[in-house]
Motif scaffolding. Structure first.
Motif, short mmCIF file in Angstrom:
data_model
loop_
_atom_site.label_atom_id
_atom_site.label_comp_id
_atom_site.label_asym_id
_atom_site.label_seq_id
_atom_site.Cartn_x
_atom_site.Cartn_y
_atom_site.Cartn_z
N GLN A 19 6.67 -11.38 2.55
CA GLN A 19 5.30 -11.86 2.78
C GLN A 19 4.83 -11.59 4.20
O GLN A 19 5.55 -11.84 5.16
CB GLN A 19 5.24 -13.37 2.49
CG GLN A 19 3.87 -13.96 2.71
CD GLN A 19 3.78 -15.38 2.19
OE1 GLN A 19 3.86 -15.62 0.99
NE2 GLN A 19 3.65 -16.31 3.09
N VAL A 20 3.61 -11.07 4.31
CA VAL A 20 2.98 -10.83 5.61
C VAL A 20 1.65 -11.56 5.62
O VAL A 20 0.82 -11.37 4.72
CB VAL A 20 2.72 -9.33 5.83
CG1 VAL A 20 1.94 -9.10 7.12
CG2 VAL A 20 4.02 -8.54 5.85
N ILE A 21 1.45 -12.43 6.62
CA ILE A 21 0.14 -13.08 6.76
C ILE A 21 -0.67 -12.22 7.73
O ILE A 21 -0.49 -12.27 8.94
CB ILE A 21 0.28 -14.53 7.26
CG1 ILE A 21 1.16 -15.33 6.29
CG2 ILE A 21 -1.10 -15.17 7.38
CD1 ILE A 21 1.38 -16.77 6.69
N ALA A 22 -1.56 -11.41 7.16
CA ALA A 22 -2.32 -10.46 7.99
C ALA A 22 -3.51 -11.12 8.66
O ALA A 22 -3.88 -10.75 9.77
CB ALA A 22 -2.78 -9.28 7.13
N LEU A 23 -4.11 -12.12 8.01
CA LEU A 23 -5.21 -12.89 8.62
C LEU A 23 -4.92 -14.37 8.42
O LEU A 23 -4.57 -14.81 7.33
CB LEU A 23 -6.56 -12.53 8.01
CG LEU A 23 -7.05 -11.10 8.23
CD1 LEU A 23 -8.37 -10.89 7.49
CD2 LEU A 23 -7.21 -10.76 9.70
N SER A 42 -1.36 -3.01 17.46
CA SER A 42 -1.11 -2.50 16.12
C SER A 42 -0.48 -3.59 15.27
O SER A 42 0.40 -4.32 15.73
CB SER A 42 -0.17 -1.30 16.24
OG SER A 42 -0.08 -0.66 15.00
N GLY A 43 -0.99 -3.76 14.05
CA GLY A 43 -0.47 -4.78 13.15
C GLY A 43 -1.09 -6.15 13.34
O GLY A 43 -0.70 -7.11 12.68
N SER A 44 -2.10 -6.29 14.24
CA SER A 44 -2.68 -7.61 14.52
C SER A 44 -3.71 -8.03 13.48
O SER A 44 -4.17 -9.18 13.51
CB SER A 44 -3.29 -7.64 15.92
OG SER A 44 -4.29 -6.65 16.06
N GLY A 45 -4.10 -7.11 12.58
CA GLY A 45 -5.02 -7.48 11.50
C GLY A 45 -6.41 -6.89 11.61
O GLY A 45 -7.30 -7.26 10.84
N LYS A 46 -6.60 -5.95 12.55
CA LYS A 46 -7.94 -5.36 12.76
C LYS A 46 -8.47 -4.69 11.50
O LYS A 46 -9.60 -4.95 11.08
CB LYS A 46 -7.89 -4.33 13.91
CG LYS A 46 -7.38 -4.88 15.23
CD LYS A 46 -7.42 -3.83 16.32
CE LYS A 46 -6.51 -2.63 16.10
NZ LYS A 46 -5.07 -3.00 16.06
N SER A 47 -7.66 -3.81 10.91
CA SER A 47 -8.11 -3.10 9.71
C SER A 47 -8.34 -4.06 8.57
O SER A 47 -9.32 -3.94 7.82
CB SER A 47 -7.09 -2.04 9.28
OG SER A 47 -6.95 -1.09 10.28
N THR A 48 -7.45 -5.03 8.42
CA THR A 48 -7.59 -5.99 7.34
C THR A 48 -8.88 -6.79 7.49
O THR A 48 -9.61 -6.99 6.52
CB THR A 48 -6.37 -6.94 7.30
OG1 THR A 48 -5.18 -6.15 7.19
CG2 THR A 48 -6.44 -7.89 6.13
N LEU A 49 -9.19 -7.23 8.73
CA LEU A 49 -10.43 -7.98 8.95
C LEU A 49 -11.64 -7.12 8.60
O LEU A 49 -12.56 -7.56 7.90
CB LEU A 49 -10.50 -8.48 10.40
CG LEU A 49 -11.77 -9.24 10.76
CD1 LEU A 49 -11.96 -10.46 9.87
CD2 LEU A 49 -11.76 -9.64 12.23
P1 ADP Z 1 -4.07 -3.34 12.53
O1 ADP Z 1 -5.27 -2.72 11.90
O2 ADP Z 1 -4.41 -4.29 13.65
O3 ADP Z 1 -3.03 -2.33 12.94
P2 ADP Z 1 -3.50 -4.22 9.84
O4 ADP Z 1 -4.68 -5.03 9.42
O5 ADP Z 1 -3.42 -2.81 9.36
O6 ADP Z 1 -3.39 -4.29 11.44
O7 ADP Z 1 -2.18 -4.96 9.39
C1 ADP Z 1 -1.94 -6.36 9.64
C2 ADP Z 1 -0.61 -6.70 9.05
O8 ADP Z 1 -0.69 -6.62 7.63
C3 ADP Z 1 0.51 -5.76 9.47
O9 ADP Z 1 1.69 -6.52 9.53
C4 ADP Z 1 0.56 -4.77 8.32
O10 ADP Z 1 1.84 -4.19 8.20
C5 ADP Z 1 0.24 -5.65 7.13
N1 ADP Z 1 -0.43 -4.92 6.02
C6 ADP Z 1 -1.63 -4.30 6.08
N2 ADP Z 1 -1.95 -3.74 4.90
C7 ADP Z 1 -0.92 -4.07 4.06
C8 ADP Z 1 -0.65 -3.80 2.69
N3 ADP Z 1 -1.50 -3.12 1.92
N4 ADP Z 1 0.50 -4.29 2.18
C9 ADP Z 1 1.38 -5.00 2.92
N5 ADP Z 1 1.18 -5.28 4.22
C10 ADP Z 1 0.04 -4.82 4.79
#
Ligand code: ADP
Ligand code: ADP
Length: 232
Positions: A19-23, A42-49
């Motif tokens: 489990q990864v809590i992205a946000l 990197s990995g802080s959740g920018k793309s996810t947000l």
């Molecule tokens: P950033 O854009 O800041 O690099 P991301 O939003 O891509 O960060 O990722 C935030 C976290 O969520 C990271 O730990 C990443 O590995 C994880 N993550 C992002 N997308 C997925 C996915 N589709 N499945 C599993 N983990 C993900």
């Protein structure tokens, strides 16, 4: 007015050990007519947000709005329609269709949505982005900076509620990057466009009027009217 809003947004990927809590309960309001940069490691959740605000990814908990429209709970079809009509995208890799001319690429989102461009607005966008003599060229005949300016025009021509730009200068030299960033900043200043940009580059972020810093899926800081030195 608020162009986009996240209310206590959680995004969890996977389960159990994986489990990864992205946000982590993100709250943010993006005012209409502002240029916001999202920064963080990197990995802080920018793309996810950005993806959740744009209706590309669902949220695990919380609510997301674009304008007055609540995205949470919308059907996939309605979300697709929202992305076509209310949201514009600019990508690091430009994402132009290679077989189409610059002009055809710019008009593609409108034609897919079955809409015609407003002629005066189209001419304004083309003049502002400086592509008048390049409209008949295909992407392979254009420099990277020109291709990204085509992508900017494509995002702007439908007058979306919000433009989401994911590392828009990541593949550009600094001069072309500055042209693209100036265009984005001017479209906020002159046309009241709302823009959200993910970037690693403090110089790029200094073109925004607000910078939001993410760490471990949470907003940890923000800065208004940033300078490149202050962002570093
Ligand atoms: P950033 O854009 O800041 O690099 P991301 O939003 O891509 O960060 O990722 C935030 C976290 O969520 C990271 O730990 C990443 O590995 C994880 N993550 C992002 N997308 C997925 C996915 N589709 N499945 C599993 N983990 C993900
Ligand atoms: P970006 O550079 O735009 O953040 P990434 O290269 O991190 O994009 O991710 C590309 C795709 O892979 C995205 O759709 C993202 O959601 C997904 N992704 C990111 N991290 C993970 C991960 N740890 N596991 C699975 N998918 C991921």
């Amino acid at each position: 007015a608020v162009a986009a809003r996240a209310v206590d947004v959680w995004k969890v990927y996977g389960s159990g050990e994986a489990q990864v809590i992205a946000l982590h309960g993100v709250n943010v309001e993006l005012e209409r007519g502002h240029f916001t940069a999202i920064m963080g490691p990197s990995g802080s959740g920018k793309s996810t947000l950005m993806h959740t605000l744009a209706g590309l990814d669902s949220v695990t908990r919380g609510e997301v709005f674009v304008g007055d429209t609540k995205l949470t709970g919308m059907s996939d079809g309605d979300l697709t329609n929202l992305r076509r009509t209310k949201v514009g995208f600019i990508f690091q890799q430009f994402n132009l269709l290679p077989t189409l001319t610059a002009e055809e690429n710019i008009l593609l989102p409108l034609s897919i949505a079955g809409r015609k461009p407003d002629k005066a607005w189209y001419d304004t966008v083309i003049a502002t982005v400086g592509l008048k003599d390049r409209l008949g060229h295909r992407p392979s005949q254009l420099s990277g900076g020109q291709q990204q300016r085509v992508a900017c025009a494509r995002a702007l021509v439908s007058r979306p509620e919000v433009i989401f730009a994911d590392e828009p200068t990541g593949n550009l030299d600094s001069r072309s990057g500055a042209e693209v960033l100036s265009f984005l900043r001017n479209s906020v200043r002159d046309f009241g466009q709302t823009i959200v940009m993910v970037t690693h580059d403090p110089n790029a972020a200094s073109y925004a009027d607000r910078v939001i810093f993410l760490a471990d899926g949470q907003i940890v800081d923000e800065l208004w009217e940033p300078t490149a030195d202050a962002v570093l």
